[in-house]
Design a protein around this motif. Structure first.
Motif, mmCIF file in Angstrom:
data_model
loop_
_atom_site.group_PDB
_atom_site.id
_atom_site.type_symbol
_atom_site.label_atom_id
_atom_site.label_comp_id
_atom_site.label_asym_id
_atom_site.label_seq_id
_atom_site.Cartn_x
_atom_site.Cartn_y
_atom_site.Cartn_z
ATOM 1 N N CYS A 61 4.439 -124.297 -40.894
ATOM 2 C CA CYS A 61 3.479 -124.629 -39.845
ATOM 3 C C CYS A 61 4.124 -124.396 -38.478
ATOM 4 C CB CYS A 61 3.005 -126.075 -39.976
ATOM 5 S SG CYS A 61 4.334 -127.293 -39.973
ATOM 6 N N CYS A 62 3.297 -124.415 -37.433
ATOM 7 C CA CYS A 62 3.794 -124.219 -36.060
ATOM 8 C C CYS A 62 4.554 -122.894 -35.930
ATOM 9 C CB CYS A 62 4.691 -125.376 -35.621
ATOM 10 S SG CYS A 62 3.980 -127.007 -35.884
ATOM 11 N N HIS A 63 4.158 -121.906 -36.719
ATOM 12 C CA HIS A 63 4.880 -120.636 -36.738
ATOM 13 C C HIS A 63 4.484 -119.770 -35.542
ATOM 14 C CE1 HIS A 63 1.235 -118.508 -38.027
ATOM 15 N NE2 HIS A 63 1.018 -119.527 -38.840
ATOM 16 N N GLY A 64 5.284 -118.731 -35.291
ATOM 17 C CA GLY A 64 5.035 -117.853 -34.160
ATOM 18 C C GLY A 64 4.193 -116.654 -34.540
ATOM 19 N N HIS A 65 3.863 -115.871 -33.516
ATOM 20 C CA HIS A 65 3.181 -114.609 -33.782
ATOM 21 C C HIS A 65 4.229 -113.494 -33.890
ATOM 22 C CE1 HIS A 65 3.884 -113.277 -29.661
ATOM 23 N NE2 HIS A 65 3.311 -114.375 -29.192
ATOM 24 N N PRO A 66 3.862 -112.309 -34.347
ATOM 25 C CA PRO A 66 4.851 -111.239 -34.555
ATOM 26 C C PRO A 66 5.579 -110.863 -33.266
ATOM 27 C CG PRO A 66 2.808 -110.706 -35.697
ATOM 28 C CD PRO A 66 2.523 -111.916 -34.851
ATOM 29 N N VAL A 67 6.865 -110.580 -33.393
ATOM 30 C CA VAL A 67 7.649 -110.100 -32.257
ATOM 31 C C VAL A 67 7.350 -108.621 -32.050
ATOM 32 C CG1 VAL A 67 9.474 -111.784 -32.658
ATOM 33 C CG2 VAL A 67 9.633 -109.533 -33.706
ATOM 34 N N GLY A 68 7.729 -108.099 -30.885
ATOM 35 C CA GLY A 68 7.515 -106.686 -30.604
ATOM 36 C C GLY A 68 8.372 -105.795 -31.488
ATOM 37 N N ASP A 69 7.968 -104.548 -31.599
ATOM 38 C CA ASP A 69 8.699 -103.598 -32.445
ATOM 39 C C ASP A 69 10.147 -103.422 -32.000
ATOM 40 O OD1 ASP A 69 6.477 -103.190 -34.017
ATOM 41 O OD2 ASP A 69 5.776 -101.456 -32.864
#
Length: 665
Positions: free
Chosen positions: A502-510
């Motif tokens: 839970c409380c996870h992040g969104h994808p980082v940039g390439d």
């Protein structure tokens, strides 16, 4: 046509409100906060008309010039909620990154120096800087990258690019000047706070004040005034070298002054009677030191370590040994001349190790976070399922309760337990209302825990009788103890978030995939509720742990100084609000709504910051807090509370279809 008119009217009113908030409301709140804090800030005030006027002048010029540039070259207003359509990288935007924010912070410092306000200089100006940083990292930076592909152009006073090109003499001079300014602000600014006036002596390993000093030790100690300028002027001949030294200087001196303020130590000097030329040089050095100067960590040793580290990276091998030997000799001379103790040297080593090793340390922390994020395990005892993250929930509740009781006192044991139970109930109710679903039947929400805690504090204050300790019971002290303990509870509790997903992040940039963590455990919430299984995500739980540890240390340190309960409560909400504003911008839960360019939780974080000024303006909240004291009687109820939290947040009945029976489906 009427629809268009109404839409334009709303847009104008929105811009008007934005301008009013940033140009009128925020300065008024800061002024009000300064007046409230002023009687309680015991740090040495600095009243300088010329320095304050200079800071205010440059600050106003930066703000005005940047605003004009955005209007003329950007084709819009200086409002990040209604941003200009064109990217501006010249004028003031070519000198310093985010000049409006830097100008505002310089203006805050200038007004504080002009008026001689210690609260303005030591409290509101740093909070203004943190607020500007939160706006940049929590909204503006990501918005600029999304629209233009870059958040800020290379600037004269900013960090150079990490390449092998030679910086011009202007850029090199600007970089060296910035290093000097940061060092002076950290060293002399930290010393002027006067926190070391009554601090313990740093000499704990049997050192003496060195009344009889050898000339060799003095000359080695003085050699830094020749070697450091030579390195700064002649060795920073590429952008990569200049960037490295700037990052080390900003990190070492920034972390160094923070350590000094959090763990102040003194290094009193004995009377010294110069005889030789070396003695007279050391005497001049002593006379140039500020009163109660920074001892721990040793800035002298920090300079030597930066030079040795720079040599390790960039100079020929035959010079590396000489640089390392010189740095070791200089550390010895700091103790031999009586200017520092060995504890100061060890503190400098620790600071430099963290700063110079920031990248490998960050990678190690991310690898550990990734292992935790994929460590979900469970065991069954009949119908009961016990998930392994229950250990972290238990520790968070147990240690938080013990800390709160140790801060407030034994008479608050029952009240703190009531607040803890109400927080748990509030977290559950909030999550059911905001996030509850058939796929996640028993979630818990942070903001609900805060609301539940407020209800618990109010109830405990109304129902609790006079204490048997003779000091009386204060709901404000109870509230402050919970506020100071909350960052530590949150920091430990975030380990549960990592395991649960839970409380996870969104994808980082390439380009930054190596700075993300990957969830592959099928029981993780990321793998069950999103399409990001196996995708590097921002480690937002790890970010939160870092924010909360720093906030927790600051609040505990201020509690020990006897700051009133209301100020501690408000400061908790400011620090929590600013850190959550940044953290939430990198969160990626699909169920979180967005309004006006911000997530719902970011708006709540803004509300937290505003709430701080409410508490700061309640006169009854300004009650003194007791000194912390260890209380063994808190261990048993703390353990019971930990078991209750672990049962609710890490144990369920997966075979049941009843409401609240399962944590996950």
């Amino acid at each position: 046509m009427n629809t268009i008119v109404r839409g334009l009217s709303l847009l104008v009113r929105g811009r008007f409100f934005y301008g009013f908030a940033f140009c009128v409301l925020i300065p008024c709140l800061l002024w009000n906060g300064t007046l409230v804090w002023e009687p309680w800030v015991k740090l040495e005030a600095i009243h300088s008309v010329w320095l304050g006027g200079l800071s205010l002048f440059f600050g106003v010029c930066l703000m005005a010039g940047a605003m004009v540039a955005l209007k003329v070259k950007g084709g819009g207003l200086p409002m990040n909620a209604f941003p200009p359509p064109k990217f501006v990288s010249t004028g003031f935007y070519g000198i310093v990154p985010h000049p409006i924010y830097w100008g505002f912070c310089l203006s805050c410092a200038g007004v504080s120096l002009l008026t001689g306000s210690s609260a303005g200089l030591y409290v509101m100006t740093p909070l203004s800087m943190l607020g500007c940083a939160a706006i940049v990292w929590g909204y503006e930076r990501q918005d600029l990258i999304r629209r233009f592909g870059s958040s800020a152009p290379p600037t004269l006073l900013g960090l150079p690019l990490a390449n092998g090109e030679r910086p011009g003499w202007v850029k090199r001079f600007a970089g060296v000047a910035m290093i000097g300014v940061v060092w002076a602000l950290a060293y002399y600014g930290g010393a002027l706070t006067g926190v070391a006036e009554s601090a313990p002596d740093c000499r704990i390993f049997g050192e003496d004040a060195a009344a009889d000093i050898s000339d060799a030790a003095i000359w080695i100690y003085q050699s830094i005034y020749l070697i450091v300028p030579l390195v700064l002027v002649f060795s920073l001949n590429t952008n990569a070298k200049l960037r490295c030294m700037e990052l080390w200087a900003y990190g070492c001196f920034g972390l160094g002054v923070l350590m000094f303020l959090m763990f102040p130590l003194s290094c009193p000097l004995d009377d010294f009677y110069p005889v030789t030329l070396a003695d007279f040089c050391l005497q001049m050095d002593r006379e140039g030191l500020p009163d109660y100067c920074i001892a721990f960590p040793s800035f002298h040793v920090l300079w030597a370590l930066m030079v040795a580290g720079f040599a390790w990276r960039y100079v020929p091998r035959w010079l590396i040994a000489a640089a390392v030997v010189w740095a070791c000799a200089l550390a010895w001379s700091c103790v031999e001349t009586g200017m520092h103790g060995w504890l100061d040297v060890l503190g400098a080593l620790a600071v430099f190790f963290v700063v110079a090793g920031a990248r490998p340390l960050a990678r190690a922390a991310l690898e550990l976070a990734e292992r935790l994020a994929n460590s979900w395990r469970a065991c069954r005892i009949g119908p009961l399922r016990i998930i392994n993250h229950g250990a972290y929930v238990f520790l968070a509740a147990f240690l938080g309760y013990v800390l709160a009781v140790s801060l407030a006192g034994r008479e608050y044991r029952i009240g703190i337990a009531v607040v803890a139970v109400c927080s748990l109930l509030g977290a559950g109710v909030w999550a059911q209302v905001v996030e509850g679903s058939a796929r996640l039947l028993r979630p818990f929400g942070y903001y609900g825990a805060i609301l539940g805690g407020l209800v618990g504090v109010a109830g405990a204050a109304l129902l609790h009788p006079a204490s048997d300790g003779g000091n009386g019971f204060s709901g404000w002290v109870l509230f402050a103890a919970m506020a100071v303990a909350s960052p530590w509870i949150q920091a430990i509790g975030r380990l549960r978030c990592l395991v649960q997903g839970c409380c996870h992040g969104h994808p980082v940039g390439d380009c930054c995939r190596h700075w993300g963590i990957v969830h592959t455990n099928p029981a993780s919430r990321v793998c069950r509720l999103t399409e990001w299984a196996g995708v590097p995500l921002h480690a937002t739980a790890l970010y939160s742990i870092g924010f909360n540890i720093v906030s927790g240390w600051v609040l505990v340190r201020l509690w020990c100084t006897g700051l009133p309960a209301g100020l501690l409560i408000g400061l908790y909400f400011v620090l929590a609000g600013l850190s959550r504003f940044v953290e939430e911008s990198y969160r990626g839960e699909p169920q979180t709504g967005r309004h006006g360019g911000l997530s719902d939780y970011q708006w709540l974080a803004v509300g937290f910051v505003c709430l701080a000024f409410v508490f700061w303006n309640i006169p009854s909240a300004m009650v003194p807090v007791p000194l912390p004291s260890w209380n063994s009687e808190a261990l048993v109820p703390g353990g019971l509370l930990g078991v209750l939290y672990a049962f609710c947040m890490s144990m369920d009945f997966p075979d049941s279809n009843k409401r609240f029976s399962r944590l996950t489906s």
